[in-house]
Each structure stands twice: as structure tokens, then as C-alpha cells.
Design an enzyme around this catalytic site. Structure first.
Site, mmCIF file in Angstrom:
data_model
loop_
_atom_site.group_PDB
_atom_site.id
_atom_site.type_symbol
_atom_site.label_atom_id
_atom_site.label_comp_id
_atom_site.label_asym_id
_atom_site.label_seq_id
_atom_site.Cartn_x
_atom_site.Cartn_y
_atom_site.Cartn_z
ATOM 1 N N ASP A 206 34.005 30.858 37.696
ATOM 2 C CA ASP A 206 35.422 31.205 37.765
ATOM 3 C C ASP A 206 35.578 32.491 38.559
ATOM 4 O O ASP A 206 34.595 33.125 38.943
ATOM 5 C CB ASP A 206 35.970 31.423 36.351
ATOM 6 N N ASP A 208 37.054 35.154 37.204
ATOM 7 C CA ASP A 208 37.437 36.106 36.173
ATOM 8 C C ASP A 208 38.971 36.125 36.116
ATOM 9 O O ASP A 208 39.592 35.065 36.064
ATOM 10 C CB ASP A 208 36.822 37.479 36.443
#
Length: 281
Positions: A206, A208
Site C-alpha cells: 500500500d 500508507d
């Protein structure tokens, strides 16, 4: 000998010809799980599930000292870890692999950080905490397989178990960090104290939460979904690298304690001498 520490989703190692599982008692408590001994490619391998066989340990609950000590006591001198990481750099896209060469410790002091203390004064150098030879070894094979792998990046280790705030994510980016995770500290530094060459393969799951688009912010379900879909790529890479001879061990790491100890060994207790001798191997 090479040890592999499996992170989230890796509780066994496909392709490992298992010999046995060893329950190791250490002066620092019990490791996360029994240590599997076996063979993969041309290598005798040790394998340890960092979070336990049922993923029962949160990052701050992992007994990192016992894990590293147990692996060293069974003959490991090199460690390759596998971890989920968040990306703090747009060029490291979810699904990419990354191998950090630097760490920023942003944990909160809840973890036992060192083997030393209580009468044993040692200060090891961690200026270059990662084995460049291990990184080059893995990265070269990733390139040959067409797997995107970033190196020369910095990993910020946070305490967890919560996911970070946007302010924290932006702060870590200002520190020059490219990855964020919860498990490589103190693991990497304990490996240095045990004179073991260390590197980790991070799977970017991802971005974040630093991006402006809230749809790009990290969610736990998305982390594990993308992480699992990337595991086949990592296992393919491991099978490739383990078919080849492992790289040489760096002398500076394998002799890290030579000039780091301030307490005379003659001042140690018999128990301290016993466990210190394992670190010296």
C-alpha cells in the site's frame, strides 16, 4: 548457514525438504515457533515464522532476541527476512518488492532492543546494518526473473499495532524514508549483535496514508489481500536464489563484536559467558 524468517502469510516454506522441527530454549525466552530445518536447492536452510504458526504475535510481542539467538545457536550466519511494508515513495508501487539498506527506528521502547546490559557493556556499529552481498544476490535474480525490486531504500520501523496517521506518514517521508513497517527493528540490529549478515525482502502492500486521495490510504484487509497475491512472486524468487551458491559473508559483520565489547570477558558470569559464546560463533 542461511535462515529465512517468514513474515505475515509465510508460516511454512514451499519447496523446503523438511528434516525436522526444533524447539529451542534460549536465555531470552522462547522463539516465536519451532525452527524448521531442511534443504532447499543447494542450501541447508533454517526457517522461522516470525509471528508464530497461527500469527498469534503482534509486532511488539515478537520475542526478537529469542528468535535471533535460536537461529544463531543452530548454526545460522546469514538471515533473509520477508516482511509486509507500506510505501512512502510513489515509485515503489503496491506489489513491488524492496530491500532496504538503512533503518530508522521509530519504535517506542516496548521491545527488548539488545542482548546486552545487566553487566555486559557492548556497543556494535550499525552504520551499515544490512548485508550488501545478500541484497545484490537477491536483486540480481529478481532482475533475471523480471520481478521489480527496489534497493538502496530506507525502512522506518514503527511500533504498531495500529496503522499510522497522515502526519506520521508525512514525517517519515521528511526523514527520507521510503518504506514503513513494524518488524525489522530490533530484528536487524540483533542480527548484527549476533554477528549475522542480514537483509529483508519487503513486499509493498500500500501507500500508507500520505497521499491526498483517501481511496489510496491503507486498510488492513487490502494489506493482507495484496500481500498474499504477492507471495507467489517471493517464493519464485526464493526458489531461484536458493538454487545458487549463497554470497560470501562480510567480514565486518562476522567480527562485529571484536572491538565492541567494553566489559572484560573475565568479568562475565558463567551464564553470560555461555550465551555470549554463541553470539561469537
Amino acid at each position: 548457514m542461511l535462515a529465512i524468517i517468514g513474515g505475515t502469510g509465510i508460516y511454512q516454506l514451499d519447496g523446503l525438504e523438511m528434516t525436522d522441527t526444533v524447539e529451542v530454549a534460549t536465555p531470552f525466552g522462547a522463539p516465536s515457533a519451532g525452527i524448521v530445518r531442511g534443504k532447499m536447492g543447494n542450501h541447508d536452510i533454517l526457517f522461522l515464522a516470525r509471528h508464530g504458526q497461527r500469527h498469534q504475535y503482534l509486532p511488539h510481542e515478537v520475542n526478537y532476541r529469542a528468535n535471533i539467538f535460536a537461529l544463531k545457536s543452530l548454526g545460522a550466519t546469514q538471515i533473509l527476512g520477508i516482511s509486509a511494508v507500506g510505501s512512502l515513495d510513489e515509485s515503489i508501487a503496491p506489489g513491488d518488492l524492496a530491500m532496504p539498506d538503512q533503518y530508522v527506528d521509530w519504535t517506542r521502547g516496548r521491545r527488548a532492543q539488545t542482548f546486552f546490559g545487566d553487566g555486559v557493556a557492548v556497543h556494535v556499529s550499525t552504520a551499515n546494518p544490512v548485508s550488501g552481498a545478500l541484497v545484490s544476490w537477491v536483486a540480481g535474480h529478481a532482475s533475471a526473473l523480471g520481478i521489480k525490486l527496489h534497493s538502496g531504500v530506507t525502512y522506518a520501523c514503527v511500533e504498531g499495532p495500529r496503522l499510522g496517521t497522515r502526519a506520521e506518514s508525512h514525517l517519515l517521508r521528511q526523514f527520507g524514508c521510503h518504506l514503513v513497517g513494524m518488524t525489522n527493528v530490533p530484528e536487524a540490529f540483533l542480527a548484527r549483535e549476533a554477528q549475522m549478515c542480514y537483509a529483508t525482502i519487503g513486499i509493498a502492500t500500500d501507500y500508507d496514508c500520505w497521499m491526498d486521495d483517501p481511496d489510496r490510504h491503507v486498510q488492513a484487509t487490502e494489506i493482507f489481500g495484496l500481500y498474499k497475491s504477492s507471495l507467489d512472486k517471493v517464493l519464485q524468487l526464493l526458489q531461484r536464489v536458493l538454487a545458487e551458491d549463497r554470497p560470501a559473508e562480510e567480514t565486518a559483520t562476522r567480527t562485529a563484536l571484536q572491538y565492541a565489547m567494553l566489559t572484560p570477558q573475565s568479568a562475565l558470569t558463567d551464564q553470560q559467558r555461555d550465551w555470549f559464546a554463541v553470539l561469537l560463533r
